[in-house]
Design a protein around this motif. Structure first.
Motif, PDB file in Angstrom:
ATOM      1  N   CYS A 103       0.696   3.592  -3.223  1.00  0.00           N
ATOM      2  CA  CYS A 103       0.138   4.550  -3.030  1.00  0.00           C
ATOM      3  C   CYS A 103       0.237   6.045  -2.492  1.00  0.00           C
ATOM      4  O   CYS A 103       0.317   6.806  -2.844  1.00  0.00           O
ATOM      5  N   ASN A 104       1.914   5.509  -1.781  1.00  0.00           N
ATOM      6  CA  ASN A 104       2.764   6.863  -1.200  1.00  0.00           C
ATOM      7  C   ASN A 104       3.701   6.556  -2.134  1.00  0.00           C
ATOM      8  O   ASN A 104       4.601   6.087  -0.818  1.00  0.00           O
ATOM      9  N   CYS A 129      -7.342   0.134  -1.598  1.00  0.00           N
ATOM     10  CA  CYS A 129      -6.922   1.043  -1.612  1.00  0.00           C
ATOM     11  C   CYS A 129      -5.947   1.149  -3.033  1.00  0.00           C
ATOM     12  O   CYS A 129      -5.429   1.733  -4.196  1.00  0.00           O
ATOM     13  N   VAL A 130      -5.060  -0.096  -3.299  1.00  0.00           N
ATOM     14  CA  VAL A 130      -3.779  -0.552  -4.117  1.00  0.00           C
ATOM     15  C   VAL A 130      -4.151  -0.786  -5.782  1.00  0.00           C
ATOM     16  O   VAL A 130      -4.131   0.468  -6.201  1.00  0.00           O
ATOM     17  N   TYR A 172       1.035  -1.377  -0.098  1.00  0.00           N
ATOM     18  CA  TYR A 172       0.030  -0.184   0.144  1.00  0.00           C
ATOM     19  C   TYR A 172       1.010   1.497  -0.129  1.00  0.00           C
ATOM     20  O   TYR A 172       0.735   1.580  -1.012  1.00  0.00           O
ATOM     21  N   TYR A 217       7.833   6.614   0.388  1.00  0.00           N
ATOM     22  CA  TYR A 217       7.880   5.333   1.072  1.00  0.00           C
ATOM     23  C   TYR A 217       8.872   4.451   1.984  1.00  0.00           C
ATOM     24  O   TYR A 217       9.467   3.848   2.723  1.00  0.00           O
ATOM     25  N   SER A 261      -6.686  -2.214   2.213  1.00  0.00           N
ATOM     26  CA  SER A 261      -5.194  -2.472   1.618  1.00  0.00           C
ATOM     27  C   SER A 261      -5.261  -2.107   0.260  1.00  0.00           C
ATOM     28  O   SER A 261      -4.761  -1.360  -0.525  1.00  0.00           O
ATOM     29  N   LYS A 294      -6.417   4.416 -11.525  1.00  0.00           N
ATOM     30  CA  LYS A 294      -5.496   5.617 -11.607  1.00  0.00           C
ATOM     31  C   LYS A 294      -4.767   5.869 -12.872  1.00  0.00           C
ATOM     32  O   LYS A 294      -4.521   6.899 -13.277  1.00  0.00           O
ATOM     33  N   LYS A 295      -3.032   5.215 -12.454  1.00  0.00           N
ATOM     34  CA  LYS A 295      -1.957   5.609 -13.141  1.00  0.00           C
ATOM     35  C   LYS A 295      -2.326   4.980 -15.239  1.00  0.00           C
ATOM     36  O   LYS A 295      -3.290   4.135 -15.233  1.00  0.00           O
ATOM     37  N   ALA A 344      -5.228   2.679  -6.520  1.00  0.00           N
ATOM     38  CA  ALA A 344      -4.573   3.369  -7.609  1.00  0.00           C
ATOM     39  C   ALA A 344      -3.816   3.384  -8.465  1.00  0.00           C
ATOM     40  O   ALA A 344      -3.118   3.608  -9.410  1.00  0.00           O
TER      41      ALA A 344
END
Length: 340
Positions: free
Chosen positions: A160-161, A253-254, A156, A165, A250, A260-261, A257
């Motif tokens: 996502c971040n 959310c992944v 995640y 990271y 988790s 959205k790529k 994300a």
């Protein structure tokens, strides 16, 4: 007639009723002693195994011996590979090495004894051995639940971040996450073991299983195991539901994300990284839910054995292949070690 004696046709002896009462009390005492003797704690059990058909013992021994050797080579070989290759010194592979160690412990808690029983007519296991086997299996399974959560959180943060990271997933924080997972795994079975000692096993000494499974031990208890069963259910529901839902959140959310790529290459890389973990999670939690968090009476005994066989022997065998064969970095690291 002499004084103090009672002939056959004489009046009732004044001590006769007391004699009958004494004999009655003595008989009751003997019956109590017999019942108490029957409740003597059984110190040795007999494992029935997977099958009682003699012609299948040797073939099954060979099959599970090969499975066990591959499992040990796959899991224990992955750990030094991660340790030796600097390219794998990242949080993801640190957690993967810890998962491999937990899988090796899970398989080793059950398989060696089962292999011995395939070739032996004496399937006896002592109460102490039974407790040790249960503890190692429950400890490694509990640890694996939380390691899967840690691995999901790692993915995640990485997807996502990505900018945060390296800061968040520092070496100290990764070690703390691993320590918490192993501490929970260490202490969770101790509570169940302590409650097992309150039970008296006297109904039978035959365990209709191939290892000392805790629910099977409850069936042999003369003491009411209601408290034990309640705690097993409560902790199973809490731990499995909590960890499973955390993993689902988790990866939800992944997934968002990833969608959205814009770059197709980034999507493929993210999916290839997460899909092995999701497959491993599905296999592991699917069998655990059927065994310990199922509604009603659940499946038959034969199905129970298959679920247990799957999560104690088959999943530890599959995990190294699930995580390694589809991971280019692990394959490249293996090639570098072989070339050297």
């Amino acid at each position: 007639m002499r004084e103090g004696t009672c002939g056959p046709k004489a009046f009732d002896c004044p001590y006769k009723s007391h004699t009958k009462q004494f004999e009655s009390l003595s008989g009751d005492a003997v019956m109590v002693d017999i019942m108490e003797a029957n409740k003597t704690q059984i110190m040795n059990f007999v494992l029935q195994g997977l099958t009682d058909r003699p012609e299948l013992q040797v073939p099954l021994f060979l099959v599970f011996l090969v499975i066990y050797l591959i499992t040990m080579v796959g899991n224990l070989g992955l750990m030094p590979l991660i340790w030796k290759d600097p390219h794998l010194h990242t949080p993801m592979y640190l957690f993967l090495g810890s998962l491999a160690f937990a899988d090796a412990c899970t398989s080793s808690s059950v398989t060696p004894k089962m292999l011995v029983n395939f070739l032996s007519k004496n399937h006896v296991i002592s109460l102490v051995e039974c407790m040790i086997q249960f503890y190692i299996l429950a400890s490694s399974a509990s640890t694996e639940c939380f390691l899967l959560v840690v691995m999901a959180y790692d993915r995640y943060m990485a997807i996502c971040n990505p900018l945060l990271y390296p800061l968040v997933m520092s070496n100290i924080f990764c070690i703390q996450l691993l320590s918490v997972s192993y501490i929970i795994g260490f202490f969770h079975p101790i509570m169940h073991m302590g409650l097992l000692f309150r039970l008296t096993f006297c109904k039978s000494n035959v365990i209709h299983y191939f290892y000392c499974e805790i629910l099977q031990l409850f069936k042999l208890s003369c003491t009411d195991p209601g408290v034990n069963m309640l705690l097993v259910f409560v902790f199973s529901v809490f731990m499995q539901s909590f960890t499973f839902m955390t993993i689902i959140v988790s990866y939800s959310c992944v997934l968002l994300a990833i969608l959205k790529k814009k770059a197709e290459k980034g999507k493929r890389k993210a999916i290839s990284t997460c899909s092995p973990h999701l497959l491993s999670v599905s296999l592991f939690y699917g069998t655990l839910f059927f065994m310990y968090v199922r509604p009603g009476s659940g499946p038959a005994e034969g199905q129970d054995k298959m679920y247990s066989l799957f999560y104690t022997i088959i999943i530890p065998l599959l995990n190294p292949f699930i995580y390694s064969l589809r991971n280019k970095e692990v394959v490249c690291a293996l090639k570098r070690i072989i070339n050297k």
